[in-house]
Each structure stands twice: as structure tokens, then as C-alpha cells.
Write an enzyme that holds these catalytic residues in place. Structure first.
Site, PDB file in Angstrom:
ATOM      1  N   LYS A 261       0.891  -1.212  -0.076  1.00  0.00           N
ATOM      2  CA  LYS A 261       0.116   0.021   0.091  1.00  0.00           C
ATOM      3  C   LYS A 261       0.699   1.232  -0.153  1.00  0.00           C
ATOM      4  CE  LYS A 261      -3.841  -1.649   2.605  1.00  0.00           C
ATOM      5  NZ  LYS A 261      -4.855  -1.898   1.670  1.00  0.00           N
ATOM      6  N   ARG A 335     -10.172 -11.620   2.037  1.00  0.00           N
ATOM      7  CA  ARG A 335     -10.809 -12.893   1.369  1.00  0.00           C
ATOM      8  C   ARG A 335     -10.296 -14.169   1.494  1.00  0.00           C
ATOM      9  NH1 ARG A 335     -11.327  -9.533  -4.124  1.00  0.00           N
ATOM     10  NH2 ARG A 335     -11.304  -7.950  -2.466  1.00  0.00           N
TER      11      ARG A 335
END
Ligand code: BES
Ligand code: MN
Ligand code: ZN
Length: 481
Positions: A261, A335
Site C-alpha cells: 500500500k 478474502r
């Protein structure tokens, strides 16, 4: 904070502050038996003199009498437009004013006892602070010692419940607000064990490395970190009515992994265990709430770091149910660990419903903003129950569709599924990925809390930081089924 109730204002011996809810276009809402005529008239005069709007969240401080020094009039808007959330904010406004005025005893005028739970939650949440790392000062010292509710009837069940719900929310906030280097996966696992040790109805199993060895998703994401991953399984045995499984994303810090990020994108990423914090907070109060249910809490916990062993874009991992996942973006890690949690639920638990809570996608924040969580659900009854409870407790959720044709986007050339979709509809493709691991035929709901789990600016009922979103919603849901 100590709560008492009295039938009329004349019973309040001494209070620095008394709060009245005031409605637009309604005179005489305050029952004369509760407030003496003389005081009522002087309040009404002040409302006119200062042209108080009575609009939602607008407040006006006026003089009281010898007993009650100040009266805080809190606008509630039109009587018919008042929603449960407004009572939370009412409590929050009162708590903030009490702090500003350094008042320790407050009295509150009650109109309907059913609103009392929200007001109690508003007061407690509005006065929540996180001072763990602050040197002591006046600001950190103020506490509201006593709250006196003025009204008729028995308010105690609402007060008790409000306190319980708020204490669970504070528990979740504290967890999210702590330094991410403290709240490691091991820290969460220890906390889960402590919750179980302190309760006769909750037990806890922290999976051994051996038991996790087929969880390729969790192990894959954990490879970049020097912190050991943990898989937490909490069980509450409160009855045989139904079995509900709650799953919380426990990324204790999300750097994005090798798909790193930006520094700005990373600043708030201690929030990425908010789902886990929600589950732990719920379990911390279950033996007081005592729903007639069996409840399982599953938390896959790991950091997402770009260490030398980190999973690489293009790597394929195998989830516990045997399905292979091509990890193309290591920042879509939530996920991947949830895939193992769903597979674990399928293998070990016969659930009547599974609800996962996850700070899953920035895309959900783009869609719904910072105050509303995305709801994805494959079952009408479950969806309706969550929506009704969300309205009732004042945490906003909004249903987004599980567009089945978008599953195309998750097709991988080398594995059974890949962990990212295309450019658009990221909240939906994230949910569809999880759906692929949900036990067939089991009612399932996914709450994407990326937006509302954290507030950067703060609001009336929450200072900047973790919000504990989802805790009250799920506690209300669990006590409603
Ligand atoms: N934890 C983030 C989602 C998130 C972002 C939560 C901002 C709260 C605030 C999640 O792991 C993530 O990074 N998701 C990616 C998915 C993408 C790579 C498909 C995202 O949303 O950018
Ligand atoms: Mn991520
Ligand atoms: Zn994440």
C-alpha cells in the site's frame, strides 16, 4: 457510571446538568407531573427568546433552578421523524456537554422507556475515550459518575442492556485503537482464551500448527510476517435453538504485502482486525446476554507483511476445502484468509447461518461512504433480520447485490479461482469470492465494514479511531432470533 431512576424532577436533589429532548412543533410534550410548571414556563420562554430551532442535534443551554443549575435542551426534530439513531446522538450530545462543563451528575428526561437503551449507549459511547498512551491531564480525567433518568415505569432492563451493549462496543474500540504491534495474532488468541476462562458458557480452541497445516490461504498470507498466524475458534453454548457462526477478519496489520500500500493507504490499517474485534467483543458479553443459541466465533488472524517469505503475486495456495487460489494481488488478503475460515465452518460446524464481518474492500467505502456497511446475503430471512436490527439499533447497513455473472471475473488460468476481479464492482467481487467458500445451502451474510469500522474525524458518539461498528447490530440480532 451509576444509573438511577426517579419519577419526577423534584426528586433530583442536586445535578449540574439536566437534559430535555425537545421536539419541533410540539408544545406540552414534557409531562407537567415530571417537571414543575414554573420551570416549564421559564424554559418555554427561553426557547422563544433565543429562537431555538429544535432541529435534530441542535442544542441550547439554559438556566435551571436551585436544584438543577443548567438545563440542556436538545433538538430532536419532528416527533414523527425521530429514529433510534437520534436517541444515540441525544445521549452523545449530553455526554459531551457534561464533559465540557466538567459535570459529574446528569439528569435526563425520558419520554418513552424503550428509548432509554439507545440513550444509555449514546452516553457511554459519547464519553468513550482511549487514553492508554496519553499522559494524565484534565481532559483524560473527567468521568460522568451518575446518570439519573427522570420518568415513570421500569427502565432498568433497558439500562442494563444499554450498558452491556456499550461495554462490548468499548471493548472492540479499545482493541482496534491499540498499537498494531501489540495486538498481534497471538494477542488476539490470548484474549480469546481469557474470555473463555472467565466464562462458564464460552470455550475456546486455538488451533495448533498441525491443525492449521491445510489452511493454505491463512498460511500463505502469514508467510511475509514474523508473527505466527492464529486460528481462533470460540464456542458459546447457550442452547439448542439455532447454531450461528460468526466469522471475523483478523488482519492485525495490512501493509498490502508485496502489493504494498502507499504510506497514506497504510496509516489506518491497524483497523483491519475490526471484524475480529467485533467477534471478540460479542463473546465477551455473551454469558450476560445469554441468548438461547449455540454461537461459534471464528477468527483467522495474521499480519499481512512483505517479508522475504511473503506470498508473491502469481503464487497459488490451496484452501482447507481443497480449492486452489491464485493470489494476483497480495493486498486482497482478507478474502483469502476468510476462505479458510468458511472451509473450516463447513468441515466442523453445522450452522443455521454464517455471518462474516470484514474490513474487506476500499470499493465498499467508495460505494457507501464512511457510515454505512455493505450487506451481501444469500437468504431473505437472514437479510431481513439484519436490516430490521440495523434500523432498530442505529447502525446503517445497505444491501448490495451478489451479481452472479461477475463470477466470470474471478476465473483463473492456473487455479480454481483468483483473488481479484476487474476494475469495477470491487465490493461485489470480494463478496463473490467469499461466497465461493460458503458451505452450500447455508444462509450466509457478509458485512463489509471497511467504511464504518473506523472514523478518522470522530463524531458525536465516537472519538477518532475504531468505532466498534457491528457489535450492537449483531448483539441485537443474536437476541432477536
Ligand atoms: N483492508 C483492506 C480494505 C480497506 C481499505 C479497509 C480501506 C478499510 C479502509 C483490504 O485488505 C484491501 O486492501 N482491499 C483491496 C482489494 C483490492 C486489492 C482488490 C482494496 O480495497 O483496495
Ligand atoms: Mn489488503
Ligand atoms: Zn485488508
Amino acid at each position: 457510571m451509576n444509573y438511577t431512576t426517579v419519577p419526577s424532577l423534584s426528586h433530583v436533589s442536586q445535578s449540574g446538568l439536566c437534559a430535555f429532548p425537545i421536539f419541533e412543533g410540539f408544545e406540552g410534550e414534557i409531562l407537567p407531573s415530571v417537571v414543575e410548571q414554573k420551570l416549564l414556563r421559564s424554559i418555554e420562554k427561553e426557547i422563544i427568546r433565543q429562537s431555538f430551532s429544535k432541529k435534530k442535534h441542535d442544542a441550547l443551554l439554559v438556566c435551571g433552578n436551585e436544584q438543577i443549575h443548567h438545563i440542556l435542551l436538545v433538538g430532536m426534530g419532528k416527533r414523527g421523524d425521530v429514529r433510534p439513531k437520534d436517541w444515540l446522538f441525544f445521549g452523545g450530545i449530553v455526554a459531551r456537554k457534561a464533559k465540557e462543563m466538567k459535570v459529574e451528575t446528569i439528569a435526563i428526561l425520558v419520554l418513552q422507556n424503550a428509548d432509554v437503551q439507545r440513550v444509555v449507549e449514546g452516553i457511554q459511547l459519547g464519553s468513550y475515550t482511549f487514553n492508554k498512551y496519553k499522559s494524565e491531564n484534565d481532559d483524560t480525567k473527567h468521568v460522568i459518575r451518575e446518570v439519573i433518568f427522570v420518568g415513570e415505569g421500569d427502565m432498568s432492563p433497558f439500562i442494563t442492556r444499554g450498558q452491556l451493549f456499550a461495554s462490548a462496543v468499548s471493548f472492540a474500540r479499545d482493541l482496534v485503537n491499540r498499537s498494531p504491534s501489540e495486538t498481534t495474532p497471538s494477542y488476539l488468541a490470548d484474549l480469546a482464551s481469557q474470555i473463555a476462562n472467565g466464562s462458564s458458557m464460552v470455550s475456546c480452541n486455538i488451533l495448533s500448527p498441525d491443525e492449521m497445516s491445510d489452511m493454505g490461504g491463512l498460511l500463505g498470507i502469514a508467510r511475509g510476517s514474523n508473527q505466527a498466524q492464529k486460528f481462533i475458534h470460540l464456542t458459546y453454548n447457550g442452547g439448542s435453538n439455532k447454531t450461528i457462526t460468526l466469522v471475523g477478519k483478523g488482519i492485525t496489520f495490512d501493509t498490502g504485502g508485496l502489493s504494498l500500500k502507499t504510506s497514506e493507504g497504510m496509516q489506518t490499517m491497524k483497523l483491519d482486525m475490526s471484524g475480529a474485534a467485533t467477534i471478540l467483543a460479542i463473546f465477551s458479553v455473551l454469558d450476560q446476554l445469554r441468548p438461547d443459541l449455540a454461537i461459534h466465533g471464528l477468527i483467522p488472524a495474521t499480519e499481512n507483511m512483505p517479508g522475504p517469505n511473503a506470498v508473491k503475486p502469481g503464487d497459488v495456495v490451496r484452501a482447507l476445502n481443497g480449492k486452489t487460489i491464485e493470489i494476483l494481488n497480495t493486498d486482497a488478503e482478507g478474502r483469502v484468509i476468510l476462505a479458510d475460515a468458511m472451509s473450516y465452518a463447513e468441515k466442523h460446524i453445522k450452522s443455521d447461518a454464517i455471518i462474516d464481518v470484514a474490513t474487506l474492500t476500499g470499493a465498499c467505502m467508495i460505494a457507501l461512504g464512511e457510515e454505512v456497511a455493505g450487506l451481501f446475503c444469500n437468504n431473505r430471512e437472514l437479510r431481513d433480520a439484519l436490516l430490521v436490527n440495523s434500523q432498530h439499533i442505529g447502525e446503517d447497513i445497505w444491501e448490495l447485490p451478489l451479481v452472479q455473472s461477475y463470477k466470470e471475473q474471478l476465473k483463473s488460468h492456473v487455479a480454481d479461482i483468483k483473488n481479484i476481479g476487474g476494475k469495477y464492482g470491487g465490493a461485489i467481487t470480494g463478496a463473490l469470492f467469499i461466497e465461493a467458500f460458503v458451505p452450500k445451502g447455508t444462509p450466509w451474510a457478509h458485512l463489509d465494514i471497511a467504511g464504518p469500522s473506523f472514523t478518522e474525524k470522530g463524531n458525536t458518539i465516537c472519538p477518532p479511531g475504531g468505532t466498534g461498528f457491528g457489535v450492537r447490530l449483531l448483539l441485537a440480532y443474536l437476541s432477536s432470533i
